[in-house]
Design an enzyme around this catalytic site. Sequence first.
Site, PDB file in Angstrom:
ATOM      1  N   CYS A 138     -20.804 -76.876 -24.271  1.00 59.65           N
ATOM      2  CA  CYS A 138     -21.360 -76.018 -25.327  1.00 59.65           C
ATOM      3  C   CYS A 138     -22.242 -75.614 -25.765  1.00 59.65           C
ATOM      4  O   CYS A 138     -22.883 -76.094 -26.116  1.00 59.65           O
ATOM      5  CB  CYS A 138     -20.055 -75.154 -26.307  1.00 59.65           C
ATOM      6  SG  CYS A 138     -20.254 -73.685 -26.822  1.00 59.65           S
ATOM      7  N   LYS A 147     -31.672 -71.015 -21.056  1.00 59.99           N
ATOM      8  CA  LYS A 147     -32.595 -71.715 -21.091  1.00 59.99           C
ATOM      9  C   LYS A 147     -32.989 -73.919 -20.194  1.00 59.99           C
ATOM     10  O   LYS A 147     -33.646 -74.083 -20.782  1.00 59.99           O
ATOM     11  CB  LYS A 147     -32.687 -72.265 -22.493  1.00 59.99           C
ATOM     12  CG  LYS A 147     -33.736 -70.295 -22.782  1.00 59.99           C
ATOM     13  CD  LYS A 147     -33.294 -71.076 -24.844  1.00 59.99           C
ATOM     14  CE  LYS A 147     -33.512 -69.386 -24.954  1.00 59.99           C
ATOM     15  NZ  LYS A 147     -33.836 -68.681 -25.096  1.00 59.99           N
ATOM     16  N   LEU A 190      -7.850 -82.549 -21.251  1.00 60.39           N
ATOM     17  CA  LEU A 190      -7.671 -80.809 -22.131  1.00 60.39           C
ATOM     18  C   LEU A 190      -8.622 -79.945 -22.299  1.00 60.39           C
ATOM     19  O   LEU A 190      -9.626 -79.988 -21.643  1.00 60.39           O
ATOM     20  CB  LEU A 190      -8.011 -81.480 -23.035  1.00 60.39           C
ATOM     21  CG  LEU A 190      -6.704 -83.001 -23.197  1.00 60.39           C
ATOM     22  CD1 LEU A 190      -6.933 -83.688 -24.741  1.00 60.39           C
ATOM     23  CD2 LEU A 190      -5.984 -82.982 -23.649  1.00 60.39           C
TER      24      LEU A 190
HETATM   25  S1  NHW Z   1     -15.916 -76.919 -18.512  1.00 60.10           S
HETATM   26  C1  NHW Z   1     -16.354 -75.510 -19.332  1.00 60.10           C
HETATM   27  C2  NHW Z   1     -17.481 -75.703 -19.957  1.00 60.10           C
HETATM   28  N1  NHW Z   1     -18.426 -74.873 -21.142  1.00 60.10           N
HETATM   29  C3  NHW Z   1     -18.028 -73.106 -20.779  1.00 60.10           C
HETATM   30  O1  NHW Z   1     -17.954 -73.299 -19.872  1.00 60.10           O
HETATM   31  C4  NHW Z   1     -18.927 -73.101 -22.259  1.00 60.10           C
HETATM   32  C5  NHW Z   1     -19.049 -71.806 -22.591  1.00 60.10           C
HETATM   33  N2  NHW Z   1     -20.618 -71.808 -21.078  1.00 60.10           N
HETATM   34  C6  NHW Z   1     -21.435 -72.685 -22.374  1.00 60.10           C
HETATM   35  O2  NHW Z   1     -21.265 -73.212 -23.404  1.00 60.10           O
HETATM   36  C7  NHW Z   1     -15.212 -78.154 -19.090  1.00 60.10           C
HETATM   37  C8  NHW Z   1     -22.254 -72.507 -21.689  1.00 60.10           C
HETATM   38  O3  NHW Z   1     -22.485 -71.023 -20.505  1.00 60.10           O
HETATM   39  C9  NHW Z   1     -22.711 -74.030 -20.554  1.00 60.10           C
HETATM   40  C10 NHW Z   1     -24.295 -73.653 -19.330  1.00 60.10           C
HETATM   41  C11 NHW Z   1     -23.711 -75.192 -21.396  1.00 60.10           C
HETATM   42  C12 NHW Z   1     -21.575 -74.320 -20.197  1.00 60.10           C
HETATM   43  N3  NHW Z   1     -20.366 -78.087 -15.772  1.00 60.10           N
HETATM   44  O4  NHW Z   1     -28.164 -74.791 -19.393  1.00 60.10           O
HETATM   45  P1  NHW Z   1     -28.060 -74.398 -18.376  1.00 60.10           P
HETATM   46  C13 NHW Z   1     -16.404 -79.188 -19.365  1.00 60.10           C
HETATM   47  O5  NHW Z   1     -17.131 -79.120 -20.647  1.00 60.10           O
HETATM   48  C14 NHW Z   1     -25.012 -75.702 -15.031  1.00 60.10           C
HETATM   49  C15 NHW Z   1     -21.821 -78.322 -15.530  1.00 60.10           C
HETATM   50  O6  NHW Z   1     -29.267 -73.089 -18.281  1.00 60.10           O
HETATM   51  P2  NHW Z   1     -25.773 -72.505 -20.073  1.00 60.10           P
HETATM   52  C16 NHW Z   1     -17.114 -80.312 -18.082  1.00 60.10           C
HETATM   53  C17 NHW Z   1     -25.275 -75.064 -14.208  1.00 60.10           C
HETATM   54  O7  NHW Z   1     -24.340 -75.180 -12.764  1.00 60.10           O
HETATM   55  N4  NHW Z   1     -22.472 -78.453 -15.362  1.00 60.10           N
HETATM   56  O8  NHW Z   1     -27.076 -72.957 -17.954  1.00 60.10           O
HETATM   57  C18 NHW Z   1     -18.443 -80.544 -18.632  1.00 60.10           C
HETATM   58  C19 NHW Z   1     -26.962 -75.185 -13.991  1.00 60.10           C
HETATM   59  O9  NHW Z   1     -27.434 -76.258 -12.895  1.00 60.10           O
HETATM   60  P3  NHW Z   1     -27.377 -76.047 -11.697  1.00 60.10           P
HETATM   61  C20 NHW Z   1     -22.943 -76.413 -15.409  1.00 60.10           C
HETATM   62  O10 NHW Z   1     -25.143 -71.353 -19.213  1.00 60.10           O
HETATM   63  C21 NHW Z   1     -19.119 -81.410 -17.224  1.00 60.10           C
HETATM   64  C22 NHW Z   1     -27.043 -75.704 -15.141  1.00 60.10           C
HETATM   65  O11 NHW Z   1     -25.917 -75.812 -15.836  1.00 60.10           O
HETATM   66  C23 NHW Z   1     -21.802 -75.847 -15.969  1.00 60.10           C
HETATM   67  O12 NHW Z   1     -27.127 -71.855 -20.875  1.00 60.10           O
HETATM   68  C24 NHW Z   1     -20.532 -81.666 -17.766  1.00 60.10           C
HETATM   69  C25 NHW Z   1     -27.541 -74.566 -16.453  1.00 60.10           C
HETATM   70  O13 NHW Z   1     -27.774 -75.325 -17.068  1.00 60.10           O
HETATM   71  C26 NHW Z   1     -20.796 -76.417 -15.956  1.00 60.10           C
HETATM   72  N5  NHW Z   1     -19.596 -76.196 -16.586  1.00 60.10           N
HETATM   73  O14 NHW Z   1     -25.051 -73.510 -19.820  1.00 60.10           O
HETATM   74  C27 NHW Z   1     -21.073 -82.202 -16.653  1.00 60.10           C
HETATM   75  N6  NHW Z   1     -21.884 -74.414 -16.399  1.00 60.10           N
HETATM   76  O15 NHW Z   1     -28.208 -77.515 -11.475  1.00 60.10           O
HETATM   77  C28 NHW Z   1     -20.416 -83.521 -16.706  1.00 60.10           C
HETATM   78  C29 NHW Z   1     -23.005 -74.454 -15.893  1.00 60.10           C
HETATM   79  O16 NHW Z   1     -26.841 -75.353 -10.500  1.00 60.10           O
HETATM   80  C30 NHW Z   1     -21.070 -84.797 -15.653  1.00 60.10           C
HETATM   81  N7  NHW Z   1     -23.563 -75.748 -15.291  1.00 60.10           N
HETATM   82  O17 NHW Z   1     -29.328 -75.551 -11.761  1.00 60.10           O
HETATM   83  C31 NHW Z   1     -21.138 -86.253 -15.464  1.00 60.10           C
HETATM   84  C32 NHW Z   1     -21.600 -86.854 -17.073  1.00 60.10           C
HETATM   85  C33 NHW Z   1     -20.875 -88.440 -17.208  1.00 60.10           C
HETATM   86  C34 NHW Z   1     -21.222 -88.933 -16.485  1.00 60.10           C
HETATM   87  C35 NHW Z   1     -21.844 -90.414 -16.657  1.00 60.10           C
HETATM   88  C36 NHW Z   1     -21.382 -91.712 -15.494  1.00 60.10           C
HETATM   89  C1  EN5 Z   2     -12.464 -77.910 -19.373  1.00 62.45           C
HETATM   90  N1  EN5 Z   2     -10.276 -78.635 -19.967  1.00 62.45           N
HETATM   91  O1  EN5 Z   2     -10.244 -67.590 -16.845  1.00 62.45           O
HETATM   92  C2  EN5 Z   2     -11.355 -76.707 -19.139  1.00 62.45           C
HETATM   93  N2  EN5 Z   2      -7.858 -68.525 -17.803  1.00 62.45           N
HETATM   94  O2  EN5 Z   2      -5.146 -68.174 -14.898  1.00 62.45           O
HETATM   95  C3  EN5 Z   2     -12.041 -75.110 -18.969  1.00 62.45           C
HETATM   96  N3  EN5 Z   2      -6.062 -65.530 -16.906  1.00 62.45           N
HETATM   97  O3  EN5 Z   2      -5.644 -67.023 -18.752  1.00 62.45           O
HETATM   98  C4  EN5 Z   2     -12.296 -74.397 -17.329  1.00 62.45           C
HETATM   99  N4  EN5 Z   2      -9.003 -61.946 -16.819  1.00 62.45           N
HETATM  100  O4  EN5 Z   2      -4.395 -65.260 -14.954  1.00 62.45           O
HETATM  101  C5  EN5 Z   2     -11.370 -73.311 -17.155  1.00 62.45           C
HETATM  102  N5  EN5 Z   2      -2.720 -63.749 -16.904  1.00 62.45           N
HETATM  103  C6  EN5 Z   2     -11.374 -72.806 -16.525  1.00 62.45           C
HETATM  104  C7  EN5 Z   2     -10.277 -71.730 -17.202  1.00 62.45           C
HETATM  105  C8  EN5 Z   2     -11.036 -70.193 -18.325  1.00 62.45           C
HETATM  106  C9  EN5 Z   2      -9.740 -69.440 -18.635  1.00 62.45           C
HETATM  107  C10 EN5 Z   2      -9.337 -68.439 -17.685  1.00 62.45           C
HETATM  108  C11 EN5 Z   2      -7.434 -67.750 -16.942  1.00 62.45           C
HETATM  109  C12 EN5 Z   2      -6.156 -68.938 -15.852  1.00 62.45           C
HETATM  110  C13 EN5 Z   2      -6.207 -66.769 -17.309  1.00 62.45           C
HETATM  111  C14 EN5 Z   2      -4.734 -64.698 -17.715  1.00 62.45           C
HETATM  112  C15 EN5 Z   2      -5.674 -63.683 -18.667  1.00 62.45           C
HETATM  113  C16 EN5 Z   2      -6.392 -62.644 -17.472  1.00 62.45           C
HETATM  114  C17 EN5 Z   2      -6.879 -61.680 -18.336  1.00 62.45           C
HETATM  115  C18 EN5 Z   2      -7.838 -60.832 -17.835  1.00 62.45           C
HETATM  116  C19 EN5 Z   2      -4.069 -64.159 -16.137  1.00 62.45           C
HETATM  117  C20 EN5 Z   2      -2.179 -63.321 -15.971  1.00 62.45           C
HETATM  118  C21 EN5 Z   2      -0.338 -63.558 -15.529  1.00 62.45           C
HETATM  119  C22 EN5 Z   2       0.495 -63.071 -15.202  1.00 62.45           C
HETATM  120  C23 EN5 Z   2       1.707 -63.266 -16.132  1.00 62.45           C
HETATM  121  C24 EN5 Z   2       2.912 -62.977 -15.391  1.00 62.45           C
HETATM  122  C25 EN5 Z   2       3.044 -63.481 -13.854  1.00 62.45           C
HETATM  123  C26 EN5 Z   2       1.551 -63.111 -13.412  1.00 62.45           C
HETATM  124  C27 EN5 Z   2       0.744 -64.125 -14.548  1.00 62.45           C
END
Ligand code: NHW
Ligand code: EN5
Length: 388
Positions: A139, A147, A388
């Site tokens: 996050c 950035k 999770l």
């Molecule tokens: S998925 C949930 C991730 N979090 C969120 O979506 C929260 C909201 N978003 C943010 O906080 C569950 C930001 O948008 C984040 C990106 C931080 C996501 N996984 O800093 P920049 C997890 O936690 C790549 C991997 O400019 P930003 C799993 C993107 O493709 N990479 O972006 C985490 C680009 O790279 P590219 C992701 O929006 C797994 C670069 O980041 C990604 O400010 C991690 C851009 O960076 C994501 N979800 O920050 C990997 N989202 O090559 C673990 C974007 O495409 C790997 N990117 O240019 C394994 C490590 C351990 C190895 C051990 C041997």
């Molecule tokens: C790392 N552990 O998009 C996880 N949720 O469908 C990180 N949609 O709740 C990655 N947009 O379809 C997480 N309602 C990726 C998922 C991020 C969260 C997300 C979706 C999954 C979701 C809901 C709400 C949509 C609101 C508008 C959705 C429809 C429910 C409906 C109920 C009755 C039967 C048909 C479906």
Amino acid sequence: KHKFWETQPVGQFKDVGDTSLPEGPIEPPTPLSEVKQEPYNLPSQYEWTTCDMDSEETCNEVYNLLKNNYVEDDENMFRFNYSKEFLRWALRPPGFYRSWHIGVRAKTSKKLVAFITGVPARIRVRDEVVKMAEINFLCVHKKLRTKRLAPVMIKEVTRRVHLENIWQAAYTAGVVLPTPITTCQYWHRSLNPKKLIDVGFSRLGARMTMNRTIKLYKLPDSPATPGFRKMELCDVPAVTRLLRNYLSQFVVAPDFDESDVEHWLLPTEDVVDSYLVESPETHEITDFCSFYTLPSSILGNQNYSSLKAAYSYYNVSTKTPLLQLMNDTLIVAKLKNFDVFNALDVMHNESVLKELKFGPGDGQLHYYLYNYRTQSALKPSELGLVLL
Ligand code: NHW
Ligand code: EN5
């Protein structure tokens, strides 16, 4: 396109379908003495911090960062709101490393602005049990996005995982990255349809009234299966045997021992719920089901601020048909006041979702391995892993 991910040992898009590449590690481990000893450089205004999740204060800071900046749906209507108790549970499994709970602070204000975590796990891929890190809770504060902070965080967690002599990782994301081992669909089962419709989580179907919809989703008052009860500490050995045997059929699954089952599956109030079927005749434990609690904040609704969601976790059916077991799970989730029950089409879930009145959501979940190639993409039903 993927300036960062192109440099990493992950399956690349250009290699998809290339059957000449072997299954297994993409690059070999390097001697520990060759692992970088100092943290990666951050922009000069920021500093690394290791987050002690035992500390009430640190746990609060992590909780608030995620509450305000973590994952949202594609229309920004809901945002995951992991509870403090949940975060403590998720981040402190057997053998966890405090050094894998990584924060970034602003140097002057000391405000926590970014986070990423790993926890250790043994994951089996076909016949090989591989020590891995499960990476989660990446996050970056909304004001610091785009950035290129995320690549630095990923490189730093990788370095700290390497320092423990672990060279592989598993993670999931809602976005497509190079390259998924499988892509799963989220399914949703309404438990409180009126609220779900009021907050925009679901819509009134065509030719449906609110009253008909409420009736459609009604459930019995109590579980139907004789011997259905909450899991207890004394059940850990039997549940471990049941689960290990069940998970052995999937291509990718965790290799759980009794300490893992005690941590991940023994019920913890408002975090994880587990039920099992104990045969009334033989007292044998034949079936198991579980779900975890992950509420979402409802963004900008006058009447409601939180959506109470249960997420299907691990289920095992040997005697009770999966349909009946999952129906009983829905009944207990309804009794516990959940608004919605969510599930992925992993393991055998697909076969019961429609019949149980789940509908497909608008979200998908992509599963990834770091530094481990699989011969080809898996079907969701070949996956026995829930993160999770
Ligand atoms: S998925 C949930 C991730 N979090 C969120 O979506 C929260 C909201 N978003 C943010 O906080 C569950 C930001 O948008 C984040 C990106 C931080 C996501 N996984 O800093 P920049 C997890 O936690 C790549 C991997 O400019 P930003 C799993 C993107 O493709 N990479 O972006 C985490 C680009 O790279 P590219 C992701 O929006 C797994 C670069 O980041 C990604 O400010 C991690 C851009 O960076 C994501 N979800 O920050 C990997 N989202 O090559 C673990 C974007 O495409 C790997 N990117 O240019 C394994 C490590 C351990 C190895 C051990 C041997
Ligand atoms: C790392 N552990 O998009 C996880 N949720 O469908 C990180 N949609 O709740 C990655 N947009 O379809 C997480 N309602 C990726 C998922 C991020 C969260 C997300 C979706 C999954 C979701 C809901 C709400 C949509 C609101 C508008 C959705 C429809 C429910 C409906 C109920 C009755 C039967 C048909 C479906």
